[in-house]
Design an enzyme around this catalytic site. Structure first.
Site, short mmCIF file in Angstrom:
data_model
loop_
_atom_site.label_atom_id
_atom_site.label_comp_id
_atom_site.label_asym_id
_atom_site.label_seq_id
_atom_site.Cartn_x
_atom_site.Cartn_y
_atom_site.Cartn_z
N GLY A 46 0.83 -1.20 0.00
CA GLY A 46 0.00 0.00 0.00
C GLY A 46 0.86 1.24 0.00
CD GLN A 51 3.20 5.77 2.65
OE1 GLN A 51 2.20 5.26 2.15
NE2 GLN A 51 4.19 5.07 3.16
CB CYS A 92 5.03 2.16 7.45
SG CYS A 92 4.57 3.65 6.57
CG LEU A 93 6.40 1.01 1.43
CD1 LEU A 93 5.81 1.31 0.06
CD2 LEU A 93 7.50 -0.04 1.32
CG HIS A 134 -0.80 1.48 7.38
ND1 HIS A 134 0.08 1.12 8.38
CD2 HIS A 134 -0.05 2.13 6.46
CE1 HIS A 134 1.29 1.56 8.07
NE2 HIS A 134 1.23 2.17 6.90
CD GLU A 135 -0.96 2.61 2.76
OE1 GLU A 135 -0.53 3.78 2.64
OE2 GLU A 135 -0.21 1.66 3.01
CG HIS A 138 0.40 7.02 5.36
ND1 HIS A 138 1.54 7.49 5.98
CD2 HIS A 138 0.56 5.68 5.26
CE1 HIS A 138 2.35 6.48 6.26
NE2 HIS A 138 1.78 5.37 5.83
#
Length: 171
Positions: A46, A51, A92-93, A134-135, A138
């Site tokens: 994701g 991000q 997480c990225l 989660h996304e 962000h």
């Protein structure tokens, strides 16, 4: 398509609240294509536009093992269907190399626009529900580390800041 740079915690731009997309244009679709390329290359399941320093309410995700089920969420919203919290280990990225348990609702209902700007709804549970939550965090300037204790959050922040300083020396 172009691979984008993923912002890493504690970059303050990750705290920016994303703006709604007023119209799904070719420019928006090009950004989505770039986000998919970036997400798959990372590799991740994701990616929120925040991000990659695009402050629009756009998310790309694909939780399939063979990366063949891309999902686009434009202006996403969700409501909780099952209040019961389940613990999942999240990564997480934007917080590379760290995985921690986070409790989130197990089942949600998503409303969003797709790649072509068409409205859709879906019920999600398990990993998909966690990924969506989660996304969407962000897009609201929130990271999974915000669910952790101050001690854990500061430890992760310190380690990432040290890595970033080392990378700058060698750049």
């Amino acid at each position: 398509m172009a691979k984008l740079t993923i912002l890493e915690y504690p970059d303050p731009r990750l705290r920016t609240i994303a703006e709604p997309v007023s119209e799904v244009t070719d420019e928006i679709r090009a950004q989505i294509d770039d986000m998919f390329e970036t997400m798959y290359a990372a590799p991740g399941i994701g990616l929120a536009a925040t991000q990659v320093n695009i402050h629009k309410r756009i998310v790309t995700m694909d939780i399939s093992d063979d990366q063949n089920e891309p999902l686009v969420l434009i202006n996403p919203e969700f409501e909780v269907i099952d209040e019961e919290l389940h613990k999942y280990q999240e990564g997480c990225l934007s917080v590379p190399g760290f995985y921690e348990d986070v409790k989130r609702p197990q089942k949600i209902k998503l409303k969003a626009l797709d790649y072509n700007g068409e409205a859709y709804e879906l019920e999600a549970e398990g990993l998909l529900a966690v990924c969506i939550q989660h996304e969407l965090d962000h897009l609201n300037g929130k990271l999974f580390v915000d669910y952790l204790s101050m001690l854990k959050r500061n430890r992760i922040k310190g380690k990432l800041e040290k890595i970033h300083k080392q990378q700058e020396k060698h750049a």
